[in-house]
Structure formats: C-alpha cells, structure tokens
Enzyme design. Structure first.
Site, PDB file in Angstrom:
ATOM      1  CB  SER A  72      -0.535   0.284   1.113  1.00 17.11           C
ATOM      2  OG  SER A  72      -1.066   1.525   1.832  1.00 17.11           O
TER       3      SER A  72
ATOM      4  CE1 TYR B 219      -3.633  -2.538   5.279  1.00 15.35           C
ATOM      5  CE2 TYR B 219      -3.219   0.295   4.754  1.00 15.35           C
ATOM      6  CZ  TYR B 219      -3.955  -1.229   3.928  1.00 15.35           C
ATOM      7  OH  TYR B 219      -4.162  -1.553   2.837  1.00 15.35           O
TER       8      TYR B 219
END
Ligand SMILES: NC(=O)c1ccc[n+]([C@@H]2O[C@H](COP(=O)([O-])OP(=O)(O)OC[C@H]3O[C@@H](n4cnc5c(N)ncnc54)[C@H](O)[C@@H]3O)[C@@H](O)[C@H]2O)c1
Length: 257
Positions: A149, A164
């Site tokens: 990401s 994350y």
C-alpha cells in the site's frame, strides 16, 4: 504458454467491491483458471462458480484464513488435488490480496491489534507464498504478486495507521528479499502499492475523510478496483517477465518518488 494453461490463485477475492474479486474476474476474462480463496467457504465456492459460468474458465473456491498455517496448508492441498485431477491447470500465479486495515491511533493500539494486522497482511503473505511457491518453482514459471500500500511508502496518510503501514512495509521487504533469492528459478516476485481505492476496506470512514483523501490525489479521485486489477494482471502476464523485486505504484499521483 496460453493463459488457459495456467491457474491464478487469489486470496481475499470474494469481497463484492474488493480488489481481489476484480482481479479474479480480469484474469478469468483473460483465460486464466482461477482459485478464489477467502475466509468463508460457501462464499468462496459461490464466487468461483459465478466466475466459471461467466467466463467459461475452470474455477475453484475454498476457505482460507491466510493468518493460520493449518488453514493455508488445507487450502493448498485442496488446490493441488484439483490440479492432480486435471480440474484446474497448474498454478502459475499467486496474488496475495487478503488484507485488513486499522485506523486506530498509535497510543490507542494494543498488541493484539498489532498482531492481528501484521498476521493477516504480512504473515498471511508469507504463509501463502511458502505454500504455493514450491509448485511454481517445480514448473519453472510463476508470478507472486503481493499487495502492499502507499501507506507503507508515505507513512499512512490514507486511512490505516502504524500497524497497517508496518505490515505493508514488511511485505515490500519480503517481496525484494524473496525475489533476490529465487527469481533465477523462473518465478518473479513483485508488489503493488495502491493509494486509496474505491472498496469497503475503509469501513467507518466519514464523507469528510473521503473528501480529504480525494483532495490529496492529483488525479482527483480514488482508484477503481479494475484499475488496480489491471496492474495485477500485467504482473501475472508473460509481458512482465523482466520485472522482479519491484514495486508498482498505482496511486493517482498521491505519492511520487
Ligand atoms: N482499498 C484501498 O484503498 C487499498 C489501498 C491499498 C492497498 N489495499 C489492499 O488491497 C487488499 C484488498 O483490499 P480491498 O480494499 O479490496 O478490501 P476488502 O475489505 O474489500 O477485501 C479484503 C478481502 O480480504 C479478505 N480477508 C480478510 N482477512 C482475511 C484472512 N485472514 N484470510 C483470508 N481472507 C481474508 C476479506 O474477507 C475480503 O474479501 C488489502 O490487502 C488492502 O490492504 C487496499
């Protein structure tokens, strides 16, 4: 070799508005056999059956919890049986797409949350790759595509926070080290780093948060799942033969190196 002679295995591929399903459909449209792996057995089977009907390719659905080794082993064995019974062509690509995020601020995180986010994203990528890589190496052709990401590159800033970003950064290190270690065996290993995509992963985000996200993207909107799927299918293709250990950004310009 034609796509129809290979199977792509995708995790996290049943979410209706998700990247995994868009990628499974795109690969099926290109002729790949498809394996749909996600948490729910019935949903995985139903999505695979729908893909088989719609695109006329062999497709198989099975439950997996990518964070649990035993579950990954069972899924891999089930896929291997399908290949041995000639119901699926040999596995030629693995797309590690399953993931979860968390918007919890650092000081409010718990070690349980840290482990959960690390386990699904990073450990899941490790376990799935460990399970499916030997078959691809044996066939001397394969594509491992890992979902990172933009959060790993720019330190969050979309929705997910420290756990994350950390898990997605671990996936980049994993991708490069594995690519270096095994790519002379005909299997490439690459990662993609999407910015905000139009899916349900940011559950609970407000209209203001979504507007702020779009405002930070030069292209002015979040990505469609099919735009992300197009990069996954490129990395799975013969055309991507000279890419390994690389990271492909798809973020509408929200992060430029
Ligand atoms: N949507 C975005 O803005 C965005 C941006 C960058 C990266 N990503 C990444 O893309 C991937 C797909 O996200 P999405 O936006 O399509 O989200 P999504 O929530 O729609 O899909 C995630 C899928 O993963 C599955 N999953 C979750 N935990 C699992 C587990 N333990 N085992 C197996 N499957 C599991 C879910 O059931 C779901 O089908 C994720 O890795 C996510 O981190 C998303």
């Amino acid at each position: 070799m034609e796509n129809s002679q290979r199977t792509a295995v995708l995790t996290g591929a049943t979410s209706e508005q998700g990247i995994g399903l868009a990628a499974a459909r795109r690969l099926a449209r290109q002729g790949w056999g498809v394996v749909v792996l996600d948490l729910d057995q019935q949903k995985s089977e139903a999505v695979a059956a729908q893909i088989a009907r719609e695109f006329g390719v062999p497709a198989f659905g099975h439950a997996v919890d990518v964070a649990r080794e035993q579950s990954v082993t069972l899924a891999q064995e089930a896929v291997a049986r399908q290949v041995a019974d000639l119901k699926l062509p040999p596995v030629g690509a693995l797309a590690n797409i399953a993931g979860i995020t968390s918007p919890v601020g650092f000081l409010d995180t718990t070690v349980e949350l840290w482990h959960e986010v690390m386990n699904v994203n990073a450990t899941g990528t490790y376990l799935m790759t460990k399970a499916f890589l030997p078959g691809m190496l044996e066939n001397k052709w394969g594509r491992v595509i890992n979902m990172s990401s933009v959060s790993a590159q720019r330190g969050g800033g979309v929705f997910g926070k420290v756990p994350y970003s950390s898990a997605k950064a671990a996936i980049l290190g994993f991708t490069k080290a594995l690519a270096r270690e095994i790519s002379d065996g005909g299997v490439t290993v690459n990662a993609i780093t999407p910015g905000a995509v139009d899916t349900n992963i940011r559950v609970g985000s407000t209209d203001e948060q979504e507007a702020a996200i779009a405002a930070g993207i030069p292209i002015g909107r979040t990505a469609t799942t099919d735009e992300v799927a197009s990069v996954i299918s490129f990395l799975a293709s013969e055309d991507a033969s000279y890419l390994t250990g690389t990271t492909i950004d798809i973020n509408g310009g929200s992060h430029m190196h």
